[in-house]
Enzyme design. Structure first.
Site, short mmCIF file in Angstrom:
data_model
loop_
_atom_site.label_atom_id
_atom_site.label_comp_id
_atom_site.label_asym_id
_atom_site.label_seq_id
_atom_site.Cartn_x
_atom_site.Cartn_y
_atom_site.Cartn_z
N ASP A 17 -3.99 -28.59 -14.32
CA ASP A 17 -5.37 -28.10 -14.47
C ASP A 17 -6.30 -29.21 -14.95
O ASP A 17 -7.36 -29.44 -14.36
CB ASP A 17 -5.40 -26.94 -15.47
CG ASP A 17 -4.33 -25.90 -15.19
OD1 ASP A 17 -3.23 -26.06 -15.75
OD2 ASP A 17 -4.60 -24.97 -14.42
N GLU A 273 -0.42 -29.27 -8.32
CA GLU A 273 -1.54 -29.46 -7.40
C GLU A 273 -2.07 -30.88 -7.39
O GLU A 273 -2.25 -31.48 -6.33
CB GLU A 273 -2.68 -28.49 -7.74
CG GLU A 273 -3.85 -28.57 -6.78
CD GLU A 273 -4.79 -27.38 -6.88
OE1 GLU A 273 -6.00 -27.58 -6.80
OE2 GLU A 273 -4.31 -26.24 -7.01
#
Length: 377
Positions: A17, A273
């Site tokens: 994140d 990610e």
């Protein structure tokens, strides 16, 4: 006047994140001329990729970004022109009231998780909920036209290609990390979640006819590596040799160094990610350890990416790559699948560079966000 942006990051998965939002905030400042406040609720996770961060400071400047600690008790502060809630995090109620109190309501976007699923194109840019007249919009990164694209700094591909052509620069970078591979060794990076299938992969690498130098940045996979090696403790700087496999643990490095590590390697195993996207920009074959979700819905997301990524590969190479990724993400045996992939190594290597260049034809995520705002106003 420059548009003012507030980006909210609630750290859930340690580094993914904050990794994405930190890259985005810096790019908006450096390339788009935006004034950015980055609100983070865990500065210690942030510190791993930006060692200059003062984890005790409520406000500080880092690389042109106004970094703020997301406090438990929200202070009185005006809302920005553009508000990004990263990965569907919930904004502080008092801040939402400040958004509604503005004479001109801000653009409020939910920057969602990256996905190759087809439905993303239809949902990207659509309005979501409202709060007292403030409209929120979905914003989806993605791999297809009609999505928000991927994070990519200006000139990144050219920098990577120049670095990969410069063997001396690569050698010096690795030496600075204490890495000196033996001649002819395959260089692999491993950054992953815990994985029961790892041992089967390491066994095959150790028994291979070609030497492999495995670089393992500090992280959650270290416990599995430690158990396979049969050592009591494993930390940065340690090097262990078993058969044809050399295992070396690296310290957690800042993002620019991690990019170059990926550029140096012949194969990159990545997770989450941020590292997933950076491995694609490296133009080298990769293996993605996707973040697990309830009822295995993450496997649908994995299959959607594989369907798109493997377009253009021969049936045999496509089957080998899909089998390896599926084994890795279901804790299955990796040995036979790795050997199968090696049979198609030149093809999957060329395909990785081709995929990278195709994705680079799309607008990058920061530019897409700015264009969305400009169209909105």
């Amino acid at each position: 006047m420059k548009a003012r942006w507030d980006i909210f990051c609630s750290v859930v998965d340690n580094y993914g994140d904050i990794g994405v939002t930190w890259r985005l905030a810096r790019q908006l400042v450096a390339e788009q001329g935006c004034a950015v406040r980055l609100w983070v609720d865990d500065l210690r996770a942030f510190e791993r990729m930006c060692p200059e961060v003062d984890v005790q400071a409520a406000q500080q400047w880092q690389e042109g970004v106004d970094v703020r600690l997301w406090p438990a008790h929200w202070p009185t502060t005006p809302a920005a022109d553009v508000v990004i809630a990263a990965f569907a995090c919930q904004l502080p109620p008092d801040y939402m009231e400040a958004m509604a109190a503005r004479e001109r309501t801000p653009l409020w976007m939910n920057l969602d998780y990256l996905s190759a699923e087809e439905w993303v194109v239809g949902c990207h840019g659509l309005p979501s909920v409202k709060f007292k007249g403030v409209q929120k919009y979905f914003f989806f990164p993605g791999f297809r036209p009609g999505t928000g694209g991927l994070l990519r700094e200006a000139g990144l591909i050219e920098q990577r290609q120049a670095f990969q052509r410069d063997s001396q620069a690569q050698q010096q970078f690795l030496q600075d990390l204490g890495v000196v591979p033996m001649a002819g060794a395959r260089l692999i990076s491993l950054f992953a979640y815990e994985n029961a299938g790892l041992a089967s992969w390491l066994e095959v690498l150790a028994a291979d006819g070609q030497p492999t130098h495995l670089l393992v940045p500090e992280g959650r996979i270290l416990g599995d590596v430690q158990r396979w090696l049969g050592v009591e403790a494993l930390g940065a700087g340690q090097v262990h040799l078993r058969g044809a496999l050399t295992v070396q643990v690296l310290p957690f490095v800042r993002q620019e160094q991690y990019d170059r590590l990926l550029w140096c390697c012949d194969f990159n195993a990545v997770r989450g990610e941020d590292s997933f996207v950076r491995a694609q920009w490296a133009g080298r074959p990769l293996l993605w350890h996707i973040y697990r979700q309830d009822e295995d819905i993450h496997l649908d997301k994995l299959d959607a990416f594989l369907e798109r990524y493997t377009e253009g590969l021969s049936p045999a190479a496509k089957g080998a790559l899909i089998a390896l990724w599926q084994a890795w993400n279901t804790d299955a045996d990796m040995g036979a699948n790795w050997k199968m992939l090696l049979e198609h190594w030149p093809e999957v290597t060329a395909h990785a560079e081709k995929w990278c260049l195709e994705q680079a034809l799309q607008a990058d995520l920061a530019t897409a966000l700015v264009h969305f705002y400009e169209n909105w106003i």
